[in-house]
Design an enzyme around this catalytic site. Sequence first.
Site, PDB file in Angstrom:
ATOM      1  N   GLY A 145     -23.185   3.768   2.397  1.00  0.00           N
ATOM      2  CA  GLY A 145     -22.102   4.023   1.397  1.00  0.00           C
ATOM      3  C   GLY A 145     -22.947   3.626   0.218  1.00  0.00           C
ATOM      4  O   GLY A 145     -23.218   2.552   0.026  1.00  0.00           O
ATOM      5  N   VAL A 166     -18.886   0.882  -4.571  1.00  0.00           N
ATOM      6  CA  VAL A 166     -19.008  -0.433  -4.031  1.00  0.00           C
ATOM      7  C   VAL A 166     -20.396  -0.643  -3.527  1.00  0.00           C
ATOM      8  O   VAL A 166     -20.970  -1.492  -4.012  1.00  0.00           O
ATOM      9  CB  VAL A 166     -18.104  -0.663  -2.720  1.00  0.00           C
ATOM     10  CG1 VAL A 166     -18.554  -1.891  -2.227  1.00  0.00           C
ATOM     11  CG2 VAL A 166     -16.741  -0.873  -3.010  1.00  0.00           C
ATOM     12  N   GLY A 167     -20.817   0.294  -2.727  1.00  0.00           N
ATOM     13  CA  GLY A 167     -22.408   0.149  -2.224  1.00  0.00           C
ATOM     14  C   GLY A 167     -23.455   0.284  -3.154  1.00  0.00           C
ATOM     15  O   GLY A 167     -24.267  -0.923  -3.008  1.00  0.00           O
ATOM     16  N   LYS A 226       0.972  -1.234  -0.082  1.00  0.00           N
ATOM     17  CA  LYS A 226       0.193  -0.103   0.065  1.00  0.00           C
ATOM     18  C   LYS A 226       1.031   1.233   0.010  1.00  0.00           C
ATOM     19  O   LYS A 226       2.102   1.237   0.516  1.00  0.00           O
ATOM     20  CB  LYS A 226      -0.988   0.086   1.126  1.00  0.00           C
ATOM     21  CG  LYS A 226      -2.309   0.966   1.077  1.00  0.00           C
ATOM     22  CD  LYS A 226      -3.235   0.213   0.472  1.00  0.00           C
ATOM     23  CE  LYS A 226      -4.417   1.096   0.329  1.00  0.00           C
ATOM     24  NZ  LYS A 226      -5.698   0.323  -0.234  1.00  0.00           N
ATOM     25  N   GLY A 265     -21.461   4.565  -3.111  1.00  0.00           N
ATOM     26  CA  GLY A 265     -20.731   4.913  -4.144  1.00  0.00           C
ATOM     27  C   GLY A 265     -20.229   3.786  -5.078  1.00  0.00           C
ATOM     28  O   GLY A 265     -21.168   2.729  -5.036  1.00  0.00           O
TER      29      GLY A 265
HETATM   30  P1  NAD Z   1     -16.731   5.952  -2.912  1.00  0.00           P
HETATM   31  O1  NAD Z   1     -16.265   7.159  -2.489  1.00  0.00           O
HETATM   32  O2  NAD Z   1     -17.226   5.832  -4.301  1.00  0.00           O
HETATM   33  O3  NAD Z   1     -18.306   5.774  -2.393  1.00  0.00           O
HETATM   34  C1  NAD Z   1     -18.270   6.072  -0.741  1.00  0.00           C
HETATM   35  C2  NAD Z   1     -19.598   6.237  -0.155  1.00  0.00           C
HETATM   36  O4  NAD Z   1     -19.771   6.430   1.049  1.00  0.00           O
HETATM   37  C3  NAD Z   1     -20.247   7.566  -0.761  1.00  0.00           C
HETATM   38  O5  NAD Z   1     -21.531   7.394  -1.311  1.00  0.00           O
HETATM   39  C4  NAD Z   1     -20.214   8.261   0.339  1.00  0.00           C
HETATM   40  O6  NAD Z   1     -21.277   9.543   0.306  1.00  0.00           O
HETATM   41  C5  NAD Z   1     -20.441   7.533   1.483  1.00  0.00           C
HETATM   42  N1  NAD Z   1     -19.925   7.889   2.762  1.00  0.00           N
HETATM   43  C6  NAD Z   1     -19.020   8.424   3.066  1.00  0.00           C
HETATM   44  N2  NAD Z   1     -18.890   8.625   4.302  1.00  0.00           N
HETATM   45  C7  NAD Z   1     -19.998   8.185   5.129  1.00  0.00           C
HETATM   46  C8  NAD Z   1     -20.502   8.205   6.337  1.00  0.00           C
HETATM   47  N3  NAD Z   1     -20.062   8.831   7.407  1.00  0.00           N
HETATM   48  N4  NAD Z   1     -21.881   7.642   6.346  1.00  0.00           N
HETATM   49  C9  NAD Z   1     -22.517   7.057   5.363  1.00  0.00           C
HETATM   50  N5  NAD Z   1     -22.091   7.326   4.033  1.00  0.00           N
HETATM   51  C10 NAD Z   1     -20.886   7.671   3.906  1.00  0.00           C
HETATM   52  O7  NAD Z   1     -15.915   4.740  -2.474  1.00  0.00           O
HETATM   53  P2  NAD Z   1     -15.993   3.224  -2.827  1.00  0.00           P
HETATM   54  O8  NAD Z   1     -15.083   3.047  -3.991  1.00  0.00           O
HETATM   55  O9  NAD Z   1     -17.559   2.659  -2.936  1.00  0.00           O
HETATM   56  O10 NAD Z   1     -15.399   2.467  -1.672  1.00  0.00           O
HETATM   57  C11 NAD Z   1     -16.063   2.282  -0.317  1.00  0.00           C
HETATM   58  C12 NAD Z   1     -15.077   1.642   0.927  1.00  0.00           C
HETATM   59  O11 NAD Z   1     -14.790   0.349   0.251  1.00  0.00           O
HETATM   60  C13 NAD Z   1     -13.824   2.503   0.973  1.00  0.00           C
HETATM   61  O12 NAD Z   1     -13.630   2.291   2.183  1.00  0.00           O
HETATM   62  C14 NAD Z   1     -12.888   1.698   0.263  1.00  0.00           C
HETATM   63  O13 NAD Z   1     -11.652   1.700   0.535  1.00  0.00           O
HETATM   64  C15 NAD Z   1     -13.517   0.211   0.162  1.00  0.00           C
HETATM   65  N6  NAD Z   1     -13.161  -0.690  -0.912  1.00  0.00           N
HETATM   66  C16 NAD Z   1     -13.252  -0.188  -2.394  1.00  0.00           C
HETATM   67  C17 NAD Z   1     -13.141  -1.221  -3.338  1.00  0.00           C
HETATM   68  C18 NAD Z   1     -13.471  -0.536  -4.802  1.00  0.00           C
HETATM   69  O14 NAD Z   1     -13.323  -1.562  -5.653  1.00  0.00           O
HETATM   70  N7  NAD Z   1     -13.934   0.359  -4.917  1.00  0.00           N
HETATM   71  C19 NAD Z   1     -12.654  -2.424  -3.068  1.00  0.00           C
HETATM   72  C20 NAD Z   1     -12.251  -2.861  -1.824  1.00  0.00           C
HETATM   73  C21 NAD Z   1     -12.715  -1.762  -0.629  1.00  0.00           C
END
Ligand code: NAD
Length: 372
Positions: A181, A185-186, A81, A183
């Site tokens: 969340g 992932v969610g 990382k 974004g």
């Molecule tokens: P993203 O920025 O696309 O989405 C994050 C979402 O979380 C947004 O909708 C934001 O509004 C919401 N959010 C942030 N803080 C919040 C809170 N306190 N309460 C409620 N909602 C909140 O990020 P992502 O790519 O979807 O990643 C989400 C998580 O998963 C991160 O922790 C990331 O490290 C982890 N992750 C991502 C991937 C990937 O493939 N993108 C893979 C493994 C892990």
Amino acid sequence: MTGLGLTQLPPPDDLGPEQVLLVHDRSAGLEAIVVVDNLALGPAIGGVRLARDVTALEVARLARAMTFKNAAAGLPHGGGKAGILADPALPGPDKERLVRAFAVAVRSLPGYVPGPDMGTDETCMAWIHDEIGRCVGLPRVLGGIPLDTIGATGFGLAVCAEALDDAGRLALRGATVAVQGFGAVGRHAARFLVERGAVIVGVADTSGALIDPDGLDVDRLIGWKATGKGLADLPGALPQTLDDLLRLPCDVWIPAARPDVFTVENVDAVRARVILPGANLPATAQAEQRLTARGALVVPDFVANAGGVICGAVEYHGGTESDAFDRIRDRIRANTLEMLARSEADDLTPRAAAERMARDRIKEARGYRRRF
Ligand code: NAD
């Protein structure tokens, strides 16, 4: 180099770190750290986190998580990382200069393959690739597979839930699901789970939470978010708080936003029977223990959310988008089932069982490394 909190770096253990690179380039305004945790299985794939508050400890913890994630996913890759201490909203040319300077600095670490993470995206990866010819998460035109657009990690979460169903640990059809969340992932996790018969009863982003025990219309929510607005601004919605989402009675709770969402202070309010982490490190160790003690199944983050890195590895080895989906389906299903079987057979928590699975693979790979 005080900004990264170097004194907090944990001491090395049997796994790593194998290499730590500190970068302090005053002329480029660059302050960064790369932790290559373990290389037994191959070059270490791991994201580049660019944030104003990134710390050496956070990077080291995430590098270890990548060691386990890549090993557990059966990838020929170690874990690493990187963290760049900077404002992710820097003007474009300044960010490009910084990321290119970072790329030049990691040229001397051929075992580290950078990928996107918070604060970096496929454009940043294209700059790194341009400098050193090595990274994952590239734009499509450079051979990349856009993992967030296709929903690689969300797909993996749905596959994991399906495997839990097959193992008798969850009835996915009709299962109620909360997603924190919405974004990359969610929202994809919600979409793929609905396709498999689950009902999304709660979602949240930074604007607030939406809850409907009869089920939310996920397509409508995705369409609304695509306009750039928050979930709480949805016409007709009655926004609630993240605490309401946390307390929501449901079968599955998906953290897909930030680390350390479950703490000892709030974890006793959690009603879900299964925690399926999209986010890395979503619970403190104590909170995870309490959830497990009261009978909840906490799937280890590095098993459930490996879809993204599997996709990155498929890209690195020249595969296609459909290869990535096939690989995610096969690996996450097999790993989830193996983790459950080991946990039962050896009376271990799911995390301990999954760590043992990852360590066994690393140990076997180490046997092939030069020892002289
Ligand atoms: P993203 O920025 O696309 O989405 C994050 C979402 O979380 C947004 O909708 C934001 O509004 C919401 N959010 C942030 N803080 C919040 C809170 N306190 N309460 C409620 N909602 C909140 O990020 P992502 O790519 O979807 O990643 C989400 C998580 O998963 C991160 O922790 C990331 O490290 C982890 N992750 C991502 C991937 C990937 O493939 N993108 C893979 C493994 C892990």
